[in-house]
Design an enzyme around this catalytic site. Structure first.
Site, PDB file in Angstrom:
ATOM      1  N   ASP A   1       0.724  -1.209   0.025  1.00  0.00           N
ATOM      2  CA  ASP A   1       0.062  -0.086  -0.164  1.00  0.00           C
ATOM      3  C   ASP A   1       0.822   1.153  -0.117  1.00  0.00           C
ATOM      4  OD1 ASP A   1      -2.300   1.448  -0.126  1.00  0.00           O
ATOM      5  OD2 ASP A   1      -2.568   1.555   1.996  1.00  0.00           O
TER       6      ASP A   1
ATOM      7  N   TRP B   1      -1.609  12.150   2.750  1.00  0.00           N
ATOM      8  CA  TRP B   1      -2.023  13.457   2.178  1.00  0.00           C
ATOM      9  C   TRP B   1      -1.870  14.562   3.085  1.00  0.00           C
ATOM     10  CZ3 TRP B   1      -5.565  15.723   5.233  1.00  0.00           C
ATOM     11  CH2 TRP B   1      -6.220  14.589   6.024  1.00  0.00           C
TER      12      TRP B   1
ATOM     13  N   CYS C   1     -18.300  -0.655   8.122  1.00  0.00           N
ATOM     14  CA  CYS C   1     -18.827  -0.004   9.145  1.00  0.00           C
ATOM     15  C   CYS C   1     -17.573   0.882  10.295  1.00  0.00           C
ATOM     16  CB  CYS C   1     -19.627  -0.485  10.457  1.00  0.00           C
ATOM     17  SG  CYS C   1     -21.086  -1.738   9.673  1.00  0.00           S
TER      18      CYS C   1
HETATM   19 CA    CA Z   1      -4.308   2.363  -0.678  1.00  0.00          CA
END
Ligand code: CA
Length: 706
Positions: free
Chosen positions: A331, A419, A634
């Protein structure tokens, strides 16, 4: 001037009450010679102007550097609140406001856009894209938060969680056009700011982990919303033909039947237009799924995952790329900021890209040709020892693709830098990075690599992650001042709090950053010494901006704890005390002359699980409910283990979760869709019971631990 506004979500109210204020817009919306400022590529490229914050990273260079020095290291101690606006209906606020001609534009929860007077804070207009209406009746993946807007030639551009891109008249807030940028039945979403350049506006999307996703970006004509071009980030099925030569080239770096898994690469954040070379750069995402043994069995670089890709801004044609993480398996998005800076390296002037992606290396790339100039780790990087400057490739360590069992990898999936914006100060020559220090143990033990499939709206990564016994440092985050020329840390500040906000730097020799514990700090940009601090009373996740009107310099920031960690963080996020619905979100603007008298927010609050002794927990139903809780995501808002970090109610403390009728109304019938709670039409009664038993089980665990 002091202004306090209570904002609710009703647009109808605003259009009646605030209509007269449009005259103020027209008055304020002029340059000094009385002409409205035309925001075009030339004005957005102007690094010297001090009045406005015209684009996501202030200018096309994305430096987030304010050339103003009215507020500086010698007087910042006098910085006070000038005006503020309460936003009690909002939840996570992570966006960068824009300031154009005296008006501030910003995006809030559920993609509501607001325009306010940048000097007084007075409300001017708002636009509600009615996301609740749009997601009603559909399966949904996404978030209530959004990172920002774009401004170009009198229009404000925004994008919605459900994939719409829209243009508003900057004066009136009226919608000019709106287009759907992906099939709304797909498990994609938008949290990013569109990027306007050369009469076009670009948008990508997220959702790599939500299903078999194939990333792409699309450019639209700014005037009409008509599609101009589309660029796919990874190749599709060769049998269907490639869209471009670039996809044909990329396909040679993939193995197996990758297209069945989508491939990924979704570009959800970093887009930079470079006027010096007339090139558009996109930062691309990780693989779908993360595990390369499933995605591309037998390996390969898997272009254009985890890369900076340079495109022709007029046609979307491929020009060059640099891949930070070949064969991605962790990732390690490269969707982070792409900053343009002019550096002098060994006597040579270089027009450079600065990039600090999740993988923990700081890259300096030559914009003239896409060549890597240098790369060094800015945090611990156990997956690679260094980057080979001859080949531009990482020198990988052993077993990093968990071929031989579980392996500890740092940075982990949360990244070394996400970010939250970094900034670059051309005066100090330093980049200010909000960094994370975290690792995970990765393993695919027990996963059937051949049969594994990602299901739309269920998603998955094809790998298990566990927290390690020991993290790389005894603190989880830091603010790092990094010298890109010499590729070394100049100073850093350890931070106890995880998930802090982005940075702003100014010619006043300052760096500003908000922290998740609610502190907004100013540092001496050269030394890292704290020179000012302010307790905003609520976690800050957004980056500050600066602008100057009528001789007064302002610093402005959205205070509104948010983003994915605030949602999924579980106990650690809960421990911040920013419980759902307790602390009003705020837009706060500071100046040296500020005189606003601002009421404090409530103390940190920790919802206590309800004790319901008559509810007998059935462990079979708990297991079914846990499966529902995580596969229906959730946890993304209500938190891991049912422990909320504040993006949504703490279900353990909610009486609704023991009332089947009320619970069903919300979960199945969608009575709170307008507040961002999706509904699940297909959920059956046993699954609903399962969720209730799972929540009670979490509550009992919470009660037992007290
Ligand atoms: Ca990702």
């Amino acid at each position: 001037m002091i202004s306090k506004r209570i904002i609710n979500r009703s647009r109808a109210n605003f259009s009646i009450i605030w209509l007269p204020l449009i005259t103020i817009v027209l008055f304020a919306g002029c340059t000094e010679n009385g002409q409205p400022l035309e925001v075009n590529d030339e004005t957005i490229s102007n690094e010297e102007q001090v009045t406005d914050w015209l684009a996501y990273g202030r200018t096309h260079s994305e430096k987030r550097f304010g050339p103003q020095d009215d507020i500086n290291v010698n007087n910042v101690q006098d910085l006070k609140v000038d005006w503020y606006m309460d936003l009690p209906g909002d939840v996570g606020l992570v966006s960068t406001p824009l300031v154009v001609d005296g008006i501030m534009y910003f995006t809030g929860t559920m993609n509501i856009v607001r325009a306010v007077n940048a000097v007084t804070g007075e409300f001017i207009w708002s636009f509600d894209p009615e996301v609740g209406k749009s997601i009603r009746g559909k399966k949904q993946a996404g978030f209530v938060h959004n990172r920002g807007l774009s401004f170009y030639k009198g229009k404000v551009f925004g994008a919605t969680w459900d994939g719409r891109l829209f243009a508003l008249d900057a004066n009136s807030g009226e919608k000019l056009w709106m287009v759907q940028t992906f099939d709304p039945e797909r498990a994609l979403y938008i949290t990013g700011a569109p990027k306007a350049f050369k009469d076009k506006v670009l948008i990508g999307n997220g959702g790599t982990e939500n299903g078999p996703s194939r990333g792409f970006v699309t450019a639209y004509h700014a005037d009409t919303g008509e599609e101009a071009w589309k660029f796919y980030i990874v190749p599709g099925n060769p049998a269907e033909g490639f869209e471009s030569e670039a996809m044909k080239m990329a396909a040679e770096t993939w193995k197996g039947e990758w297209w069945k898994h989508g491939g990924g690469g979704n570009a959800w954040h970093g887009f930079t237009y470079d006027p010096d070379f007339d090139v558009l750069y996109i930062g691309t995402g990780n693989g779908s799924p993360w595990n390369q043994k499933i995605r591309s069995p037998g390996g390969g670089d898997n272009l254009f995952l985890c890369s900076i890709v340079a495109l022709d801004p007029d046609t979307g044609e491929y020009k060059w790329h640099y891949q930070t993480t070949p064969g991605e398996s962790w990732d390690f998005n490269s969707t982070m900021d792409i900053v343009l800076a002019d550096l002098v390296i060994e006597g040579e002037e270089i027009k450079a890209i600065l990039h600090a992606p999740k993988n923990g290396f700081f890259y300096v790339i030559n914009r003239a040709n896409g060549q890597l100039i240098s790369a060094e780790p800015f945090v611990e990087t156990s997956w690679a020892t260094s980057i080979d400057l001859e080949t531009g490739r990482p020198v990988e360590t052993e077993n990093i693709r968990y071929e031989n069992g579980p392996v500890y990898i740092t940075p982990g999936a949360n990244g070394a830098h996400v970010w939250q914006a970094m900034s670059y100060n051309p005066t100090t020559g330093l980049t200010y990075i909000p960094a994370l220090h975290e690792g995970f143990v990765y393993t695919d033990a027990g996963i059937d690599l051949e049969e594994w499939r990602s299901v739309e709206f269920v998603g998955g990564t094809g790998v298990w992650l566990y927290p390690p016994e020991k993290q790389p440092r005894d603190y989880m985050a830091s603010l790092i001042a990094w010298d890109p020329v010499h590729q070394k840390e100049v100073w850093s500040v350890p931070q106890e709090t995880f998930w802090n906000g982005g940075t702003l730097t100014t010619a006043g020799n300052l760096v500003f950053q908000g922290r998740s514990d609610g502190m907004l700090l100013a540092y001496n940009a050269e030394s890292g010494e704290v020179v000012w601090e302010y307790n905003a009373g609520l976690g800050i996740s957004a980056p500050p901006i600066t602008y100057k009107i009528n001789g007064r310099q302002y610093i402005s920031v959205l205070v509104g704890w948010g983003g994915i960690y605030a949602g999924v963080g579980g106990q650690d996020a809960y421990d911040m005390g920013w419980a759902y619905g307790v602390h009003s979100r705020r837009l706060i603007t500071f100046s040296l002359e500020g005189e606003a008298d601002m009421p404090p927010l409530p103390e940190p609050y920790f919802p206590q699980p309800l004790a319901v002794h008559e509810f007998e927990v059935d462990q079979n139903l708990v297991a079914k409910g846990a499966n529902q809780y995580y596969t229906r995501a959730c946890n993304r808002c209500h938190g891991s283990g049912g422990i909320s970090g504040g993006m949504a109610p703490d279900l353990r403390a909610s009486a609704i979760c023991i009332d089947k009728e009320a619970f069903t109304k919300i979960v199945k019938e969608g009575s709170r869709v307008d507040r961002g709670m999706p509904h699940y039409k297909d959920i059956n009664e046993e699954e609903i019971s399962g969720l209730m038993h799972f929540i009670r089980n979490c509550a009992n665990a919470g009660l037992a631990s007290d």
